[in-house]
Every structure is written in structure tokens, then in C-alpha cells.
Design a protein around this motif. Sequence first.
Motif, mmCIF file in Angstrom:
data_model
loop_
_atom_site.group_PDB
_atom_site.id
_atom_site.type_symbol
_atom_site.label_atom_id
_atom_site.label_comp_id
_atom_site.label_asym_id
_atom_site.label_seq_id
_atom_site.Cartn_x
_atom_site.Cartn_y
_atom_site.Cartn_z
ATOM 1 N N ARG A 1 -6.506 5.280 -5.067
ATOM 2 C CA ARG A 1 -5.087 5.034 -4.225
ATOM 3 C C ARG A 1 -4.030 4.339 -5.027
ATOM 4 N NH1 ARG A 1 -2.182 6.711 -0.726
ATOM 5 N NH2 ARG A 1 -1.402 5.254 0.785
ATOM 6 N N ARG A 2 -3.882 4.728 -6.253
ATOM 7 C CA ARG A 2 -2.919 4.211 -7.119
ATOM 8 C C ARG A 2 -1.706 4.979 -7.376
ATOM 9 N NH1 ARG A 2 -7.744 2.349 -11.418
ATOM 10 N NH2 ARG A 2 -8.461 0.347 -10.234
ATOM 11 N N ALA B 1 1.624 3.214 -3.209
ATOM 12 C CA ALA B 1 0.683 4.252 -3.988
ATOM 13 C C ALA B 1 1.310 5.532 -3.777
ATOM 14 C CB ALA B 1 -0.587 4.000 -3.162
ATOM 15 N N GLU B 2 2.458 6.119 -2.923
ATOM 16 C CA GLU B 2 2.662 7.255 -2.986
ATOM 17 C C GLU B 2 3.827 7.689 -3.845
ATOM 18 O OE1 GLU B 2 1.540 9.451 -0.722
ATOM 19 O OE2 GLU B 2 -0.085 7.876 -0.263
ATOM 20 N N TRP C 1 -3.605 -1.512 -7.600
ATOM 21 C CA TRP C 1 -3.857 -0.967 -6.274
ATOM 22 C C TRP C 1 -5.661 -0.311 -6.224
ATOM 23 C CZ3 TRP C 1 0.781 -0.947 -8.420
ATOM 24 C CH2 TRP C 1 1.839 -0.737 -7.537
ATOM 25 N N ALA D 1 0.734 -1.155 0.011
ATOM 26 C CA ALA D 1 -0.034 0.048 0.029
ATOM 27 C C ALA D 1 1.014 1.373 0.025
ATOM 28 C CB ALA D 1 -1.070 -0.112 1.090
ATOM 29 N N GLU D 2 1.966 1.075 0.442
ATOM 30 C CA GLU D 2 2.845 2.354 0.575
ATOM 31 C C GLU D 2 3.448 2.955 -0.688
ATOM 32 O OE1 GLU D 2 5.627 2.530 4.291
ATOM 33 O OE2 GLU D 2 5.093 0.159 4.057
#
Length: 108
Positions: free
Chosen positions: A30-31, A8-9, A26, A5-6
Motif C-alpha cells: 500500500r505504498r 498511497a494513491e 506506508w 493513507a490516502e
Amino acid sequence: MLDWAELAELPLVVNTVTGTTRPELWPAGRRPRLACTAGNFDEWLEAVAAGHGVGVAPEGVAERHPHPQIRYVRLKNAPPVPVHLALPARDADPLAERFFTLGGRHRG
């Protein structure tokens, strides 16, 4: 170790020909941003090395393709990516043919 998930940044480098990672893995909203695309593995590797973005690859890539400008970091909670057995339509190696048959699938 980083969580999937991290990512996505971070900007993402995608191999559009042989890669399996796409922003669509993702959740919507939040992609990661698509930094650039590559048409083959070597272009992908060099785009990551040049700092255009991060790339995601199977563990074997880290083992077989060390690069002085790339650091490979393990990910946790990555989604499963489907894989397929590829064998010749005719005259396949007998062991590959047996493996295919034992898998319970029929050629289509």
C-alpha cells in the motif's frame, strides 16, 4: 485535511538527502509510487511545484517556504518521524550542552 493513507494513491517526490519521508513509511502493498528523487530541498520543492508528484514535509516548511506553485495541505494520521538533537562535539553553546545533559543521554 487528508489522511496519510490516502497518499498511497499519489506519486511521491522524495528528498533523499535531508528528507524523512520514504515509501517505506506506508504498509507493504500500500505504498505510493516513487515519482522522482531530489538531492536537496530546493530540488524537492521544484519537483513538487513542477507536478512530478506530491511531497510530505513538516509544518515548518509550509510556514517558511511558501511557493506560488505549491499548496500545502494538512495531513492526519501521519506516522511519527524521529528527530535528533545535533550539537558540536566540542565547544557547544552552554545552553545546548545543558539541554543535552538534562536529556539524560550520553555522547557516544
